[in-house]
Scaffold this motif. Structure first.
Motif, PDB file in Angstrom:
ATOM      1  N   THR A  29       0.572  -1.212   0.114  1.00  0.00           N
ATOM      2  CA  THR A  29       0.260   0.011   0.220  1.00  0.00           C
ATOM      3  C   THR A  29       0.562   1.122  -0.227  1.00  0.00           C
ATOM      4  N   THR A  30       1.243   2.372   1.166  1.00  0.00           N
ATOM      5  CA  THR A  30       1.659   3.020   1.539  1.00  0.00           C
ATOM      6  C   THR A  30       3.714   3.267   1.264  1.00  0.00           C
ATOM      7  N   VAL A  31       4.124   3.867   0.462  1.00  0.00           N
ATOM      8  CA  VAL A  31       5.661   3.192   0.312  1.00  0.00           C
ATOM      9  C   VAL A  31       6.524   4.244   0.309  1.00  0.00           C
ATOM     10  N   ASN A  32       7.251   4.930   1.631  1.00  0.00           N
ATOM     11  CA  ASN A  32       8.303   5.813   1.883  1.00  0.00           C
ATOM     12  C   ASN A  32       9.558   5.733   1.693  1.00  0.00           C
ATOM     13  N   ASP A  70      20.279   8.325  -0.331  1.00  0.00           N
ATOM     14  CA  ASP A  70      21.602   8.866  -0.421  1.00  0.00           C
ATOM     15  C   ASP A  70      22.022   8.400  -1.360  1.00  0.00           C
ATOM     16  N   GLY A  71      22.442   8.403  -2.326  1.00  0.00           N
ATOM     17  CA  GLY A  71      23.355   8.195  -2.958  1.00  0.00           C
ATOM     18  C   GLY A  71      22.812   6.904  -3.759  1.00  0.00           C
ATOM     19  N   ASP A  72      23.619   5.412  -3.210  1.00  0.00           N
ATOM     20  CA  ASP A  72      23.434   3.952  -3.360  1.00  0.00           C
ATOM     21  C   ASP A  72      23.358   3.402  -2.006  1.00  0.00           C
ATOM     22  N   ARG A  73      22.567   4.104  -1.612  1.00  0.00           N
ATOM     23  CA  ARG A  73      22.366   3.622   0.028  1.00  0.00           C
ATOM     24  C   ARG A  73      20.286   4.319  -0.525  1.00  0.00           C
ATOM     25  N   ALA A  74      19.762   3.434   0.160  1.00  0.00           N
ATOM     26  CA  ALA A  74      18.191   4.469   0.418  1.00  0.00           C
ATOM     27  C   ALA A  74      17.440   3.255   1.694  1.00  0.00           C
ATOM     28  N   GLU A  75      17.147   3.509   2.134  1.00  0.00           N
ATOM     29  CA  GLU A  75      15.643   2.884   3.577  1.00  0.00           C
ATOM     30  C   GLU A  75      14.152   3.623   2.760  1.00  0.00           C
ATOM     31  N   GLY A  76      13.556   3.036   3.485  1.00  0.00           N
ATOM     32  CA  GLY A  76      12.178   2.208   2.916  1.00  0.00           C
ATOM     33  C   GLY A  76      11.039   1.626   3.738  1.00  0.00           C
ATOM     34  N   GLU A  77       9.858   2.711   4.159  1.00  0.00           N
ATOM     35  CA  GLU A  77       9.314   1.508   5.168  1.00  0.00           C
ATOM     36  C   GLU A  77       7.570   1.858   3.676  1.00  0.00           C
ATOM     37  N   VAL A  78       7.587   0.041   3.929  1.00  0.00           N
ATOM     38  CA  VAL A  78       6.682  -0.303   2.923  1.00  0.00           C
ATOM     39  C   VAL A  78       5.626  -0.539   3.807  1.00  0.00           C
ATOM     40  N   TYR A  79       4.403  -0.316   3.359  1.00  0.00           N
ATOM     41  CA  TYR A  79       3.003  -0.562   4.136  1.00  0.00           C
ATOM     42  C   TYR A  79       2.911  -1.623   3.811  1.00  0.00           C
ATOM     43  N   ILE A  80       1.895  -3.167   4.408  1.00  0.00           N
ATOM     44  CA  ILE A  80       1.437  -4.479   3.324  1.00  0.00           C
ATOM     45  C   ILE A  80       0.847  -4.959   4.377  1.00  0.00           C
ATOM     46  N   PHE A 100      10.451  -2.674   6.890  1.00  0.00           N
ATOM     47  CA  PHE A 100      11.727  -1.812   7.337  1.00  0.00           C
ATOM     48  C   PHE A 100      13.124  -2.073   6.253  1.00  0.00           C
ATOM     49  N   ASP A 101      13.130  -1.497   5.693  1.00  0.00           N
ATOM     50  CA  ASP A 101      13.928  -2.133   4.721  1.00  0.00           C
ATOM     51  C   ASP A 101      15.441  -0.964   3.980  1.00  0.00           C
ATOM     52  N   LYS A 102      16.174  -1.650   4.344  1.00  0.00           N
ATOM     53  CA  LYS A 102      17.373  -0.976   3.332  1.00  0.00           C
ATOM     54  C   LYS A 102      18.044  -1.842   2.018  1.00  0.00           C
ATOM     55  N   TYR A 103      18.539  -0.402   1.325  1.00  0.00           N
ATOM     56  CA  TYR A 103      18.686  -0.654   0.349  1.00  0.00           C
ATOM     57  C   TYR A 103      19.906  -0.147  -0.188  1.00  0.00           C
ATOM     58  N   GLU A 104      20.867  -1.163  -1.172  1.00  0.00           N
ATOM     59  CA  GLU A 104      21.911  -0.062  -1.667  1.00  0.00           C
ATOM     60  C   GLU A 104      21.827  -0.439  -3.711  1.00  0.00           C
ATOM     61  N   LYS A 105      22.506   0.091  -4.010  1.00  0.00           N
ATOM     62  CA  LYS A 105      22.762   0.167  -5.373  1.00  0.00           C
ATOM     63  C   LYS A 105      24.225  -0.609  -5.778  1.00  0.00           C
ATOM     64  N   ARG A 106      24.238  -1.865  -5.772  1.00  0.00           N
ATOM     65  CA  ARG A 106      26.231  -1.938  -6.345  1.00  0.00           C
ATOM     66  C   ARG A 106      25.955  -2.404  -8.247  1.00  0.00           C
ATOM     67  N   ASN A 107      27.012  -2.397  -8.463  1.00  0.00           N
ATOM     68  CA  ASN A 107      26.875  -3.360 -10.063  1.00  0.00           C
ATOM     69  C   ASN A 107      25.799  -2.183 -10.402  1.00  0.00           C
ATOM     70  N   GLY A 108      25.092  -1.439 -10.342  1.00  0.00           N
ATOM     71  CA  GLY A 108      24.003  -0.426 -10.903  1.00  0.00           C
ATOM     72  C   GLY A 108      22.474  -1.773 -10.492  1.00  0.00           C
ATOM     73  N   TYR A 147      18.711  -5.508   4.703  1.00  0.00           N
ATOM     74  CA  TYR A 147      18.432  -5.499   5.176  1.00  0.00           C
ATOM     75  C   TYR A 147      16.597  -5.309   5.121  1.00  0.00           C
ATOM     76  N   ARG A 148      16.193  -6.521   5.912  1.00  0.00           N
ATOM     77  CA  ARG A 148      14.240  -6.203   5.360  1.00  0.00           C
ATOM     78  C   ARG A 148      14.302  -6.834   6.866  1.00  0.00           C
ATOM     79  N   ALA A 149      12.912  -5.913   7.769  1.00  0.00           N
ATOM     80  CA  ALA A 149      12.906  -6.351   9.008  1.00  0.00           C
ATOM     81  C   ALA A 149      10.905  -5.909   8.572  1.00  0.00           C
ATOM     82  N   VAL A 150      10.481  -7.455   8.802  1.00  0.00           N
ATOM     83  CA  VAL A 150       8.773  -7.337   9.356  1.00  0.00           C
ATOM     84  C   VAL A 150       8.173  -6.565  10.558  1.00  0.00           C
TER      85      VAL A 150
END
Length: 181
Positions: free
Chosen positions: A79-82, A86-96, A118-126, A132-135
């Motif tokens: 549903t809601t995604v925030n 920050d460059g090649d890293r990001a954080e997200g709060e994803v409602y489900i 509760f997510d953390k993402y990184e862009k590696r090799n494009g 990280y993902r927590a429920v």
């Protein structure tokens, strides 16, 4: 194109790639496609699924066949995604909203969970992937016996979703193929 517009365009592209990652996760969960799951996490990623598992995501994926064995239906809805970049890293709060029909010794039960990832993402090799993902469960509705009735005449003749490659989407789609984002 100005440098500011280029930066805004890149942010939109990065957020779209992360949204596709989030949606691919839901598809992999619902179809029990554990090879697809592996492609969504960086090798050193952590997954925190509470009492089910907390540790390396690749180890979590190894436990999924046992966890999924009694799940007749999984149906994840984002549903809601925030997302904050920050460059090649990001954080997200994803409602489900996640519906589960689970086989038990007492018969099937329905579990509907409203929660967040509760997510953390990184862009590696494009490529953007989870690091990280927590429920988080904000609420849950449990009903036993199950209220799901796939033999109701109102859905007679409809395609019926299933875990795995027997799901009708695999015989219908040419572009959305098993194991792909």
């Amino acid at each position: 194109m100005t440098p500011d517009m280029e930066q805004q365009l890149q942010a939109l592209l990065d957020k779209q790639a992360i949204m596709e990652l989030i949606n691919a996760y839901c598809n992999a969960a619902d179809r029990h496609d554990n090879e697809k799951f592996r492609s969504l996490y960086h090798e050193d990623a952590i997954d925190d699924h509470g009492s089910f598992f907390k540790g390396l995501a690749m180890d979590f994926i190894d436990t999924l066949p046992d966890i999924q064995a009694n799940m007749e239906i999984l149906h994840h809805n984002v549903t809601t995604v925030n997302i904050k970049l920050d460059g090649d890293r990001a954080e997200g709060e994803v409602y489900i909203l996640a519906f589960h029909k689970i086989s038990t010794e007492e018969g099937p039960l329905d579990l509907l969970i409203g929660g967040r990832y509760f997510d953390k993402y990184e862009k590696r090799n494009g490529e953007w992937k989870f690091t990280y993902r927590a429920v988080d469960a904000d609420w849950a509705h449990l009903h036993q016996p199950s209220l799901v009735n796939l033999k109701n005449p109102i859905i007679d003749g409809a395609h019926i979703g299933r875990p795995g490659p027997e799901d009708p989407s695999y015989s219908i789609f040419d572009l959305l193929q098993w194991g792909q984002r």
